[in-house]
Motif scaffolding. Structure first.
Motif, mmCIF file in Angstrom:
data_model
loop_
_atom_site.group_PDB
_atom_site.id
_atom_site.type_symbol
_atom_site.label_atom_id
_atom_site.label_comp_id
_atom_site.label_asym_id
_atom_site.label_seq_id
_atom_site.Cartn_x
_atom_site.Cartn_y
_atom_site.Cartn_z
ATOM 1 N N UNK A 79 0.833 -1.213 0.000
ATOM 2 C CA UNK A 79 0.000 0.000 0.000
ATOM 3 C C UNK A 79 0.864 1.258 0.000
ATOM 4 N N UNK A 80 1.928 1.256 0.775
ATOM 5 C CA UNK A 80 2.812 2.424 0.837
ATOM 6 C C UNK A 80 3.489 2.660 -0.507
ATOM 7 N N UNK A 81 3.963 1.594 -1.126
ATOM 8 C CA UNK A 81 4.604 1.720 -2.434
ATOM 9 C C UNK A 81 3.609 2.231 -3.471
ATOM 10 N N UNK A 82 2.379 1.711 -3.445
ATOM 11 C CA UNK A 82 1.348 2.154 -4.380
ATOM 12 C C UNK A 82 0.987 3.620 -4.165
ATOM 13 N N UNK A 83 1.152 4.104 -2.925
ATOM 14 C CA UNK A 83 0.855 5.501 -2.607
ATOM 15 C C UNK A 83 2.003 6.444 -2.976
ATOM 16 N N UNK A 84 3.086 5.894 -3.507
ATOM 17 C CA UNK A 84 4.185 6.742 -3.965
ATOM 18 C C UNK A 84 5.309 6.936 -2.968
ATOM 19 N N UNK A 85 5.272 6.239 -1.838
ATOM 20 C CA UNK A 85 6.358 6.338 -0.866
ATOM 21 C C UNK A 85 7.489 5.417 -1.313
ATOM 22 N N UNK A 86 8.697 5.950 -1.346
ATOM 23 C CA UNK A 86 9.863 5.156 -1.725
ATOM 24 C C UNK A 86 10.308 4.332 -0.528
ATOM 25 N N UNK A 87 10.354 3.020 -0.709
ATOM 26 C CA UNK A 87 10.781 2.114 0.353
ATOM 27 C C UNK A 87 12.233 1.714 0.126
ATOM 28 N N UNK A 88 12.912 1.396 1.223
ATOM 29 C CA UNK A 88 14.306 0.959 1.127
ATOM 30 C C UNK A 88 14.586 -0.069 2.209
ATOM 31 N N UNK A 94 29.461 -2.677 6.299
ATOM 32 C CA UNK A 94 30.618 -2.913 7.168
ATOM 33 C C UNK A 94 30.100 -3.279 8.546
ATOM 34 N N UNK A 95 30.851 -4.131 9.253
ATOM 35 C CA UNK A 95 30.384 -4.656 10.529
ATOM 36 C C UNK A 95 30.117 -3.571 11.569
ATOM 37 N N UNK A 96 30.984 -2.597 11.711
ATOM 38 C CA UNK A 96 30.846 -1.588 12.762
ATOM 39 C C UNK A 96 30.397 -0.232 12.233
ATOM 40 N N UNK A 97 29.662 -0.237 11.146
ATOM 41 C CA UNK A 97 29.203 1.004 10.518
ATOM 42 C C UNK A 97 27.681 1.067 10.554
ATOM 43 N N UNK A 98 27.123 2.254 10.319
ATOM 44 C CA UNK A 98 25.659 2.355 10.204
ATOM 45 C C UNK A 98 25.158 1.553 9.007
ATOM 46 N N UNK A 99 23.878 1.248 9.022
ATOM 47 C CA UNK A 99 23.250 0.570 7.899
ATOM 48 C C UNK A 99 23.157 1.508 6.695
ATOM 49 N N UNK A 100 23.145 0.938 5.530
ATOM 50 C CA UNK A 100 22.888 1.654 4.291
ATOM 51 C C UNK A 100 21.510 1.196 3.822
ATOM 52 N N UNK A 101 20.723 2.090 3.237
ATOM 53 C CA UNK A 101 19.388 1.735 2.771
ATOM 54 C C UNK A 101 19.328 1.794 1.255
ATOM 55 N N UNK A 102 18.861 0.689 0.677
ATOM 56 C CA UNK A 102 18.813 0.536 -0.779
ATOM 57 C C UNK A 102 17.348 0.467 -1.219
ATOM 58 N N UNK A 103 17.011 1.247 -2.225
ATOM 59 C CA UNK A 103 15.633 1.335 -2.725
ATOM 60 C C UNK A 103 15.119 -0.057 -3.095
ATOM 61 N N UNK A 104 13.869 -0.305 -2.704
ATOM 62 C CA UNK A 104 13.234 -1.604 -2.944
ATOM 63 C C UNK A 104 11.734 -1.408 -3.099
ATOM 64 N N UNK A 105 11.139 -2.169 -4.007
ATOM 65 C CA UNK A 105 9.680 -2.234 -4.156
ATOM 66 C C UNK A 105 9.258 -3.660 -3.879
ATOM 67 N N UNK A 106 8.034 -3.875 -3.386
ATOM 68 C CA UNK A 106 7.611 -5.230 -3.030
ATOM 69 C C UNK A 106 7.750 -6.266 -4.144
ATOM 70 N N UNK A 107 7.736 -5.838 -5.402
ATOM 71 C CA UNK A 107 7.854 -6.798 -6.498
ATOM 72 C C UNK A 107 9.304 -6.990 -6.954
ATOM 73 N N UNK A 108 10.265 -6.261 -6.369
ATOM 74 C CA UNK A 108 11.659 -6.351 -6.798
ATOM 75 C C UNK A 108 12.325 -7.639 -6.327
ATOM 76 N N UNK A 109 13.282 -8.157 -7.099
ATOM 77 C CA UNK A 109 14.018 -9.349 -6.669
ATOM 78 C C UNK A 109 14.923 -9.030 -5.477
ATOM 79 N N UNK A 110 15.114 -10.034 -4.644
ATOM 80 C CA UNK A 110 15.960 -9.877 -3.449
ATOM 81 C C UNK A 110 16.951 -11.034 -3.375
ATOM 82 N N UNK A 111 17.920 -10.873 -2.503
ATOM 83 C CA UNK A 111 18.915 -11.906 -2.276
ATOM 84 C C UNK A 111 19.234 -11.939 -0.781
ATOM 85 N N UNK A 112 20.029 -12.889 -0.363
ATOM 86 C CA UNK A 112 20.376 -13.008 1.056
ATOM 87 C C UNK A 112 21.610 -12.173 1.361
ATOM 88 N N UNK A 113 21.501 -11.367 2.432
ATOM 89 C CA UNK A 113 22.609 -10.535 2.854
ATOM 90 C C UNK A 113 23.220 -11.040 4.154
#
Length: 195
Positions: A79-88, A94-113
């Motif tokens: 619903x959020x994606x359909x409403x135009x909100x960009x999800x990530x 890196x182990x001791x660094x902040x997280x990075x956020x990568x753009x994603x839509x519910x229909x996009x392919x994913x992999x294991x991190x």
């Protein structure tokens, strides 16, 4: 699903062993939820997330895909994606660094991190306006108990600091003391509502 609280004094200030015990207890509680009740709770959680987003308009939102029995918010994400909100989705670079956020839509392919998380196959990074943070547990002061890696703590120490919204089941509310590195969340959403 019962909203019983975890016993008092399972965790105490500055005691990592007790915090680990609390974490183990809460993970067990979450894993033991009845599947039908969990599905209903996820539906209510998604409804409350949508309500929060309507009263706190954001253009970009850091989300997560569930692991280890975390609440599943796919209904809200669609619903959020359909409403135009960009999800990530969060990505550990890196182990001791902040997280990075990568753009994603519910229909996009994913992999294991790293750490068994699911990450996008894409690589477009953004800085979200707000984050939905899965909680192993939470307390009355809106502090989050996570898995202990500190990734979200480091992420919330960045500038600009995104709004931080904890996502949890009500039955994982517990009493524990915040430590020096802990950061209170702006709100916590459970199936029972928005704190």
């Amino acid at each position: 699903m019962t909203a019983s609280r975890i016993p008092r004094d399972v965790s105490s200030p500055h005691t990592s062993t007790r915090k680990m015990t609390l974490r183990t207890t809460l993970l067990s509680v979450r894993q033991g939820l009845d599947p039908a009740h969990k599905q209903l709770a996820d539906h209510h959680l998604s409804h409350h997330v949508m309500a929060w987003c309507q009263t706190h308009p954001v253009h970009t939102l850091g989300v997560y895909l569930p692991i280890r029995g975390e609440p599943d918010l796919h209904v809200a994400y669609r619903q959020l994606s359909a409403a135009g909100i960009t999800l990530a989705l969060p990505v550990v670079r890196e182990k001791d660094a902040p997280l990075v956020f990568v753009v994603w839509r519910p229909q996009d392919p994913v992999t294991t991190g790293a750490y068994g998380t699911t990450i996008p196959e894409g690589n477009t990074e953004i800085v979200p306006d707000a984050l939905l943070l899965p909680c192993v547990g939470f307390n009355d002061a809106r502090f989050r108990l996570g898995y202990g890696g500190g990734f979200y703590d480091r992420t919330l120490n960045t500038t600009p600091r995104p709004l931080a919204i904890g996502i949890a089941y009500a039955c994982t509310q517990a009493e524990f003391a915040a430590e020096a590195h802990d950061i209170a969340l702006n709100a916590i959403i459970t199936e029972a509502g928005i704190v």
